[in-house]
Design a protein around this motif. Structure first.
Motif, mmCIF file in Angstrom:
data_model
loop_
_atom_site.group_PDB
_atom_site.id
_atom_site.type_symbol
_atom_site.label_atom_id
_atom_site.label_comp_id
_atom_site.label_asym_id
_atom_site.label_seq_id
_atom_site.Cartn_x
_atom_site.Cartn_y
_atom_site.Cartn_z
ATOM 1 N N SER A 190 4.943 -4.449 4.697
ATOM 2 C CA SER A 190 5.338 -3.037 4.736
ATOM 3 C C SER A 190 6.101 -2.723 6.015
ATOM 4 O O SER A 190 7.057 -1.938 6.008
ATOM 5 C CB SER A 190 4.115 -2.137 4.633
ATOM 6 O OG SER A 190 3.526 -2.293 3.365
ATOM 7 N N ASP A 220 8.162 -0.975 -2.162
ATOM 8 C CA ASP A 220 6.967 -1.540 -1.542
ATOM 9 C C ASP A 220 5.795 -1.417 -2.514
ATOM 10 O O ASP A 220 5.241 -0.339 -2.681
ATOM 11 C CB ASP A 220 6.669 -0.804 -0.228
ATOM 12 C CG ASP A 220 5.605 -1.524 0.601
ATOM 13 O OD1 ASP A 220 4.999 -2.485 0.088
ATOM 14 O OD2 ASP A 220 5.401 -1.122 1.769
ATOM 15 N N GLU A 221 5.445 -2.523 -3.133
ATOM 16 C CA GLU A 221 4.389 -2.554 -4.154
ATOM 17 C C GLU A 221 4.562 -1.443 -5.186
ATOM 18 O O GLU A 221 3.653 -0.634 -5.375
ATOM 19 C CB GLU A 221 3.014 -2.466 -3.489
ATOM 20 C CG GLU A 221 2.750 -3.635 -2.551
ATOM 21 C CD GLU A 221 1.301 -3.678 -2.071
ATOM 22 O OE1 GLU A 221 0.417 -3.527 -2.928
ATOM 23 O OE2 GLU A 221 1.082 -3.846 -0.867
#
Ligand SMILES: Nc1ncnc2c1ncn2[C@@H]1O[C@H](COP(=O)(O)OP(=O)(O)OP(=O)(O)O)[C@@H](O)[C@H]1O
Ligand SMILES: [Mg+2]
Lengths: 245, 409
Positions: A50, A174-175
């Motif tokens: 991240s 991000d995810e």
């Protein structure tokens, strides 16, 4: 006669805290990402995925090293210029969607257009374009619904529509499927692959090997370093951990 | 971002928190309302003074009895004015255009089938039209002889005449005031209200008649031919201070008192206006304090709420920054909100102020005139307060780090 890579990172480090409590979230990361690539980033929790994404998304600055986006040194830009960059060239998709509450899907999708000073649009044009984007992500009928009236998968599709609306050169996710069940996750992945097929550059963090395996390239991070950088299909593995530019 | 979008966003945010927004605006509402009421009172007072000066026409000097040694009822042998003082003043002082003595009372009136309650009866003397600058519409005013022989005659104010007699000519008709029958000999021309006195709805009769018929028996016995006040009209070209000195000399000689221990006081129109001005000035300064303090308190309220709002909406700020809001976009968004809060508060305050000024004019002694410029002043103060107190929170929002803001829960 290769053109410059879209992303060039050289010796990128990010430290949090000072003294004994210092955390090295990123350590000398150097890599290039070409235009049109679909890159997946994997790695254990806390490995700095991240942190890297936030720097790529110009939401955060590295402690050391340089980041060139499209040849431009991002480190030399001020806050307003970074905002412009995020607005015009980057589309961010978060794990937790990050939609504005009590605001309809259409208005959420319109948000980036409001901050786009260089391409002022009439309210009608904004509405029309936001509608087109919702069509694209398959939410035509949900434009007037607020986030709390939408499922997680639907919210994430709104977020993707918002990321796309200003036609960015880079999409950072991000995810994006992290909070979703596998079926909704599949829908989101299908959307991202569709965008990739249409020529967009995508960088995506995921914990699922199955999803990562469908990307062009997989970066594996460990303790703030890129431990492995694997191009899919050709299983060439080059270890560049600790490589200083 | 586009100004219109700032406005829309700000309006949405205010609307989503109606009660909170209203409470925040309260200080601004009170502040702007006070500004308007305050200016309305000053303007009203000035207008009233102006009217009084032009309405009264000439230079007036008022001689008032002061019962400094013993009140009425005991030791009345010395002190006070007597009816004859008026004539003496008229004859003995240069430049005096007229002298009147007035004594008010009230009684019910009846003429034919019309009857009215509580009508003001003013006992006075023949020079009244000259001194008070009143014209006659028909008939004539009271005569000296009528005052002397307590003639039961009356002059009606224009409005009163119409109320009692309508279209028909009142001259020669009879009105019954209390139990006294009075013959109408004149009607005054309309003059309106001057300084709180309505000249048109009164009945004028010889002062001697008022003493005889309309003052309580015991009071008139004590007072005899004593009067409470003498009003003197002095020619414009006279030196007022010189005239006052002469009045004091003449009366002190007549009353056999020294100049240091006068049993009367002499005031001028200016003195009365000054007293009035200083009362309203005191009131005005009180209101400007209220206005100033509530604007500042209102501003602090706005600042407080905006700080709360910035904290509550940190994540929203992060999201906006992530999609491209620049620091100045964020600053303007919050500044617009505080300005809008203060301007909406200002608008409500203006309405309340105009209403308040009107109520004030109706229910208090102080006349009010709403000045259009005060509305602009009130709005401008509200905007200035919103801008000033909104700046710090807005700046704080603008300086937020995008990633910190996004992590905020
Ligand atoms: N604001 C911060 N302050 C201090 N340390 C931080 C901060 N943000 C991240 N870190 C640390 O930096 C390291 C990398 O964090 P990061 O969020 O990038 O991990 P990640 O790979 O995304 O993990 P996950 O898979 O759980 O999302 C972690 O050790 C984390 O504790
Ligand atoms: Mg993470």
């Amino acid at each position: 006669m290769m053109s410059r890579p879209l992303i060039e990172l050289r010796g990128l480090s990010k430290r949090y805290g000072v003294g004994d409590g210092v955390v090295l979230a990123l350590e000398h990361v150097s890599l290039n990402i070409e235009r049109g690539e679909f890159v997946a980033i994997m790695g254990p929790s806390g490995s700095g995925k991240s942190t890297l994404m936030n720097i790529l998304g110009c939401l955060d600055r590295p402690t050391e090293g340089t980041y060139r986006l499209d040849g431009e040194d991002v480190g030399s830009l001020d806050k307003a210029q970074l905002a412009l960059l995020r607005n015009r060239r980057l589309g961010f998709v978060f794990q937790s969607y990050n939609l504005l509450g009590r605001t309809s899907a259409l208005h959420n999708v319109m948000l980036p257009m409001l901050y786009d000073r260089q391409r002022p649009r009439t309210p009608e044009a904004r509405l029309a374009l936001a509608g087109t984007m919702l069509d694209l992500v398959g939410l035509t009928a949900r434009g007037h619904h607020q986030p709390h009236e939408l499922s997680g998968g639907q919210q994430q599709r709104v977020a993707i529509a918002r990321a796309l609306v200003n036609d960015p050169s880079l999409i950072l996710a991000d995810e994006p499927t992290g909070n979703l069940d596998s079926r909704s996750g599949e829908e989101i992945m299908a959307l991202l692959h569709g965008l990739h097929a249409a020529g967009r550059t995508i960088v995506m963090v995921t914990h699922e090997a199955a999803l990562a395996s469908r990307a062009d390239r997989v970066l594996t991070m460990h303790d703030g370093r890129v431990q492995a950088d694997v191009a899919n299909g050709a299983s060439v593995e080059k270890t560049i951990a600790g490589a200083a530019a | 971002m586009i100004p219109r979008e700032f406005l829309r966003t700000a309006w949405e945010s205010i609307r989503k928190n109606k009660l909170r927004s209203f409470l925040t605006m309260l200080g601004i509402i009170i502040g702007t309302a006070s500004v308007i009421v305050m200016v309305a009172i000053s303007a009203g007072t000035e207008a009233a003074i102006e009217e009084q000066i032009t309405g009264l026409g000439s230079n007036l000097v008022f001689v008032t009895a002061s019962f400094s040694r013993g009140g009425p009822g005991e030791g009345m042998s010395s002190g006070g004015l007597v009816y004859d003082d008026a004539a003496a003043l008229h004859e003995g002082i240069r430049g005096v255009e007229g002298v009147i003595v007035e004594q008010g009372a009230s009684a019910s009136l009846r003429a034919g089938s019309v009857s009215l309650d509580e009508v003001e009866i003013l006992g006075t003397t023949p020079a009244f039209p000259t001194v008070r600058d009143v014209n006659l519409q028909s008939g004539r005013f009271l005569l000296e002889a009528e005052v002397q022989r307590k003639a039961k005659v009356a002059v009606l104010g224009a409005g009163l005449a119409e109320e009692l007699f309508g279209e028909s000519d009142p001259i020669g008709q009879t009105v019954t005031a209390g139990t006294t029958k009075l013959t109408v000999v004149g009607v005054t021309a309309p003059k309106g209200s001057v300084g709180g006195t309505d000249f048109d709805s009164r009945l004028y009769t010889p002062i001697t008649v008022v003493f005889q018929k309309f003052t309580p028996a015991q009071f008139s016995r004590i007072v005899g031919d004593r009067v409470r006040a003498i009003t003197i009209a002095v020619a414009e070209d006279q030196d007022l201070n010189e005239t006052i000195l002469q009045i004091k000399l003449l009366l002190s000689k007549r009353h056999e008192v020294s100049l240091e221990a006068l049993d009367f006081t002499v005031t001028t129109q200016d003195d009365i206006i000054n007293t009035r001005e200083s009362t309203t000035a005191a009131f005005r300064s009180l209101l400007s304090w209220v206005a100033g303090v509530s604007l500042i308190v209102g501003g602090i309220g706005i600042m407080n709420i905006m700080l709360v709002s910035v904290t509550e909406r940190t994540r929203e700020i992060g999201i906006r920054q992530a999609v491209g809001a620049s620091p100045s976009d964020i600053r303007w968004q919050f500044l617009t909100e505080s300005l809008l809060l203060s301007l909406v508060g200002g608008a409500v305050g203006v309405v309340a102020g105009v209403g308040g000024a009107w109520l004030f004019g109706v229910f208090s002694e102080m006349p009010t005139v709403v000045v259009p410029e005060s509305i602009i002043l009130a709005f401008a103060s509200a905007a200035a307060v919103g801008g000033f107190f909104g700046f710090y929170p807005a700046n704080r929002a603008a300086r937020l780090d995008p990633i910190e803001a996004l992590r905020h829960e």
